[in-house]
Design a protein around this motif. Structure first.
Motif, PDB file in Angstrom:
ATOM      1  N   GLY A  99      43.586  27.853  54.516  1.00  0.00           N
ATOM      2  CA  GLY A  99      42.723  27.273  55.541  1.00  0.00           C
ATOM      3  C   GLY A  99      42.339  28.294  56.590  1.00  0.00           C
ATOM      4  N   MET A 100      43.291  29.180  56.934  1.00  0.00           N
ATOM      5  CA  MET A 100      42.993  30.245  57.883  1.00  0.00           C
ATOM      6  C   MET A 100      42.008  31.246  57.286  1.00  0.00           C
ATOM      7  SD  MET A 100      46.891  30.727  59.301  1.00  0.00           S
ATOM      8  CE  MET A 100      46.511  32.159  60.300  1.00  0.00           C
ATOM      9  N   VAL A 101      42.167  31.541  55.985  1.00  0.00           N
ATOM     10  CA  VAL A 101      41.214  32.424  55.309  1.00  0.00           C
ATOM     11  C   VAL A 101      39.820  31.807  55.357  1.00  0.00           C
ATOM     12  CG1 VAL A 101      40.536  33.381  53.074  1.00  0.00           C
ATOM     13  CG2 VAL A 101      42.926  33.493  53.794  1.00  0.00           C
ATOM     14  N   ARG A 102      39.745  30.522  55.037  1.00  0.00           N
ATOM     15  CA  ARG A 102      38.462  29.822  55.035  1.00  0.00           C
ATOM     16  C   ARG A 102      37.805  29.885  56.412  1.00  0.00           C
ATOM     17  NH1 ARG A 102      40.286  25.725  52.978  1.00  0.00           N
ATOM     18  NH2 ARG A 102      39.527  25.988  50.838  1.00  0.00           N
ATOM     19  N   GLU A 103      38.600  29.683  57.456  1.00  0.00           N
ATOM     20  CA  GLU A 103      38.063  29.644  58.817  1.00  0.00           C
ATOM     21  C   GLU A 103      37.611  31.008  59.307  1.00  0.00           C
ATOM     22  OE1 GLU A 103      39.531  28.440  63.363  1.00  0.00           O
ATOM     23  OE2 GLU A 103      40.834  28.085  61.626  1.00  0.00           O
ATOM     24  N   HIS A 104      38.406  32.046  59.012  1.00  0.00           N
ATOM     25  CA  HIS A 104      38.153  33.355  59.613  1.00  0.00           C
ATOM     26  C   HIS A 104      37.416  34.337  58.699  1.00  0.00           C
ATOM     27  CE1 HIS A 104      40.532  32.358  63.130  1.00  0.00           C
ATOM     28  NE2 HIS A 104      41.498  31.921  62.339  1.00  0.00           N
ATOM     29  N   LEU A 105      37.546  34.158  57.374  1.00  0.00           N
ATOM     30  CA  LEU A 105      36.947  35.113  56.445  1.00  0.00           C
ATOM     31  C   LEU A 105      35.845  34.506  55.582  1.00  0.00           C
ATOM     32  CD1 LEU A 105      40.183  36.969  55.266  1.00  0.00           C
ATOM     33  CD2 LEU A 105      38.587  37.642  57.077  1.00  0.00           C
ATOM     34  N   GLY A 106      35.830  33.177  55.482  1.00  0.00           N
ATOM     35  CA  GLY A 106      34.780  32.536  54.717  1.00  0.00           C
ATOM     36  C   GLY A 106      35.272  31.918  53.422  1.00  0.00           C
ATOM     37  N   GLU A 107      34.576  30.874  52.982  1.00  0.00           N
ATOM     38  CA  GLU A 107      34.946  30.133  51.779  1.00  0.00           C
ATOM     39  C   GLU A 107      34.990  31.028  50.542  1.00  0.00           C
ATOM     40  OE1 GLU A 107      36.175  27.185  49.426  1.00  0.00           O
ATOM     41  OE2 GLU A 107      35.760  26.863  51.567  1.00  0.00           O
ATOM     42  N   GLU A 108      34.129  32.033  50.489  1.00  0.00           N
ATOM     43  CA  GLU A 108      34.033  32.870  49.289  1.00  0.00           C
ATOM     44  C   GLU A 108      35.290  33.693  49.039  1.00  0.00           C
ATOM     45  OE1 GLU A 108      32.356  35.200  52.751  1.00  0.00           O
ATOM     46  OE2 GLU A 108      32.256  33.147  51.987  1.00  0.00           O
ATOM     47  N   LEU A 109      36.143  33.868  50.065  1.00  0.00           N
ATOM     48  CA  LEU A 109      37.348  34.666  49.889  1.00  0.00           C
ATOM     49  C   LEU A 109      38.607  33.825  49.665  1.00  0.00           C
ATOM     50  CD1 LEU A 109      36.898  37.611  52.422  1.00  0.00           C
ATOM     51  CD2 LEU A 109      36.683  37.638  49.933  1.00  0.00           C
ATOM     52  N   VAL A 110      38.466  32.502  49.701  1.00  0.00           N
ATOM     53  CA  VAL A 110      39.635  31.639  49.508  1.00  0.00           C
ATOM     54  C   VAL A 110      40.248  31.858  48.129  1.00  0.00           C
ATOM     55  CG1 VAL A 110      40.403  29.246  49.256  1.00  0.00           C
ATOM     56  CG2 VAL A 110      38.915  29.889  51.165  1.00  0.00           C
ATOM     57  N   GLU A 111      39.413  31.846  47.088  1.00  0.00           N
ATOM     58  CA  GLU A 111      39.925  32.041  45.728  1.00  0.00           C
ATOM     59  C   GLU A 111      40.535  33.426  45.564  1.00  0.00           C
ATOM     60  OE1 GLU A 111      38.371  31.622  41.085  1.00  0.00           O
ATOM     61  OE2 GLU A 111      36.926  31.766  42.725  1.00  0.00           O
ATOM     62  N   VAL A 112      39.966  34.410  46.243  1.00  0.00           N
ATOM     63  CA  VAL A 112      40.477  35.783  46.161  1.00  0.00           C
ATOM     64  C   VAL A 112      41.882  35.851  46.735  1.00  0.00           C
ATOM     65  CG1 VAL A 112      40.144  38.154  46.934  1.00  0.00           C
ATOM     66  CG2 VAL A 112      38.168  36.771  46.262  1.00  0.00           C
ATOM     67  N   TYR A 113      42.057  35.334  47.933  1.00  0.00           N
ATOM     68  CA  TYR A 113      43.354  35.433  48.592  1.00  0.00           C
ATOM     69  C   TYR A 113      44.397  34.510  47.981  1.00  0.00           C
ATOM     70  CZ  TYR A 113      41.923  38.758  52.105  1.00  0.00           C
ATOM     71  OH  TYR A 113      41.521  39.915  52.724  1.00  0.00           O
ATOM     72  N   GLU A 114      43.935  33.448  47.334  1.00  0.00           N
ATOM     73  CA  GLU A 114      44.888  32.578  46.661  1.00  0.00           C
ATOM     74  C   GLU A 114      45.644  33.326  45.568  1.00  0.00           C
ATOM     75  OE1 GLU A 114      45.038  28.017  45.021  1.00  0.00           O
ATOM     76  OE2 GLU A 114      43.194  29.171  44.727  1.00  0.00           O
ATOM     77  N   ARG A 115      45.003  34.319  44.954  1.00  0.00           N
ATOM     78  CA  ARG A 115      45.643  35.061  43.864  1.00  0.00           C
ATOM     79  C   ARG A 115      46.890  35.808  44.319  1.00  0.00           C
ATOM     80  NH1 ARG A 115      45.736  32.883  40.225  1.00  0.00           N
ATOM     81  NH2 ARG A 115      46.259  34.705  38.974  1.00  0.00           N
TER      82      ARG A 115
END
Length: 260
Positions: free
Chosen positions: A198-214
């Motif tokens: 959720g923090m990734v989504r808020e600060h870095l954008g939805e497109e990086l959520v799947e990336v950081y989930e890895r």
């Protein structure tokens, strides 16, 4: 208290112990884990966890399980940033293993880049001399223990996951069951993962959520990378334990006897 069956928590079952401040704390014996020939593992002996940013209540709970030694597998910077909360009555020892390199994580842009980082991390557990020394020291300490012990890293999934996999292999658990237990982290830490994504989504954008989930999940392919690296270098996990980590037959027998 040398009889594991008489230890606090051994009979109650590890699923009854859930810590609010360390969501990936669990018994290495796991629910339903058995050796390949069907012998149940002994609970209440070895525990694993994510970092110990514990509340007083959770620290007391771990102490109540009889834990007398805590082994911290994080690197120096992680320890300095988030030092363990002391578990009353337990000695803490730092056994450093390189984890996920945060400088590389900060520049991730694709899922492939994230996967590549994680595979390098897991190969490093086997190939990096410092990692081998730390895992050798850990398994030796666990083999020599007479009271409950705990080992952990930051998320309790990578360094801790590989260490637990080795312990379970020594105990005689089939690799498929080891893999299944390794993946339990994804359920145990689901809430924490959602918070950080959720923090990734808020600060870095939805497109990086799947990336950081890895880099936040346990993936069987990651564990297989360490397993395959051990086989490539030493022919088998037994060869890795004996040649790569330098563990003796006596040490491996003692470790096995603690859980079986």
């Amino acid at each position: 208290m040398n009889d594991p069956a008489a230890r606090p928590g051994a009979a109650a079952g590890e699923e009854l112990v859930r810590l609010a401040s360390a969501d990936n704390f669990r018994d290495v014996a796991g629910p339903g884990l058995r050796t390949a020939d069907g012998v149940p593992l002994r609970a209440g002996v070895l525990y694993r966890s994510n970092e110990l940013g514990l509340t007083d209540e959770d620290a007391a709970t771990i102490a109540g399980l009889g834990v007398r030694a805590v082994y911290d597998l994080r690197d120096r910077h992680e320890v300095e940033a988030h030092p363990d909360v002391e578990v009353p009555g337990a000695a803490n020892e730092h056994l450093e293993v390189r984890g996920i390199p945060m400088d590389q994580v900060a520049s991730l842009a694709t899922v492939q880049q994230a996967d590549d980082v994680m595979h390098r991390v897991y190969r490093g557990f086997v190939e990096h001399p410092g990692g081998r020394a730390a895992f050798a020291a850990l398994l030796g300490r666990l083999a020599d223990g007479t009271e409950p012990q705990l080992f952990h890293c930051t998320a309790g999934k990578d360094r801790t996951g590989w260490a637990a996999a080795l312990v379970l292999h020594v105990a005689g658990v089939a690799w498929a069951e080891i893999e299944r237990d390794y993946l339990r982290t994804n359920d145990r830490s689901a809430g924490t993962r959602r918070k950080y994504l959720g923090m990734v989504r808020e600060h870095l954008g939805e497109e990086l959520v799947e990336v950081y989930e890895r880099v936040m999940v346990a993936d069987a392919a990651y564990l297989a990378t360490a397993h395959d690296a051990a086989l490539a270098a030493h022919g088998s996990l037994e060869g890795y334990l004996r040649e790569g980590l330098g563990l003796s037959t006596t040490e491996l027998d003692r470790l096995r006897a603690r859980l079986v």
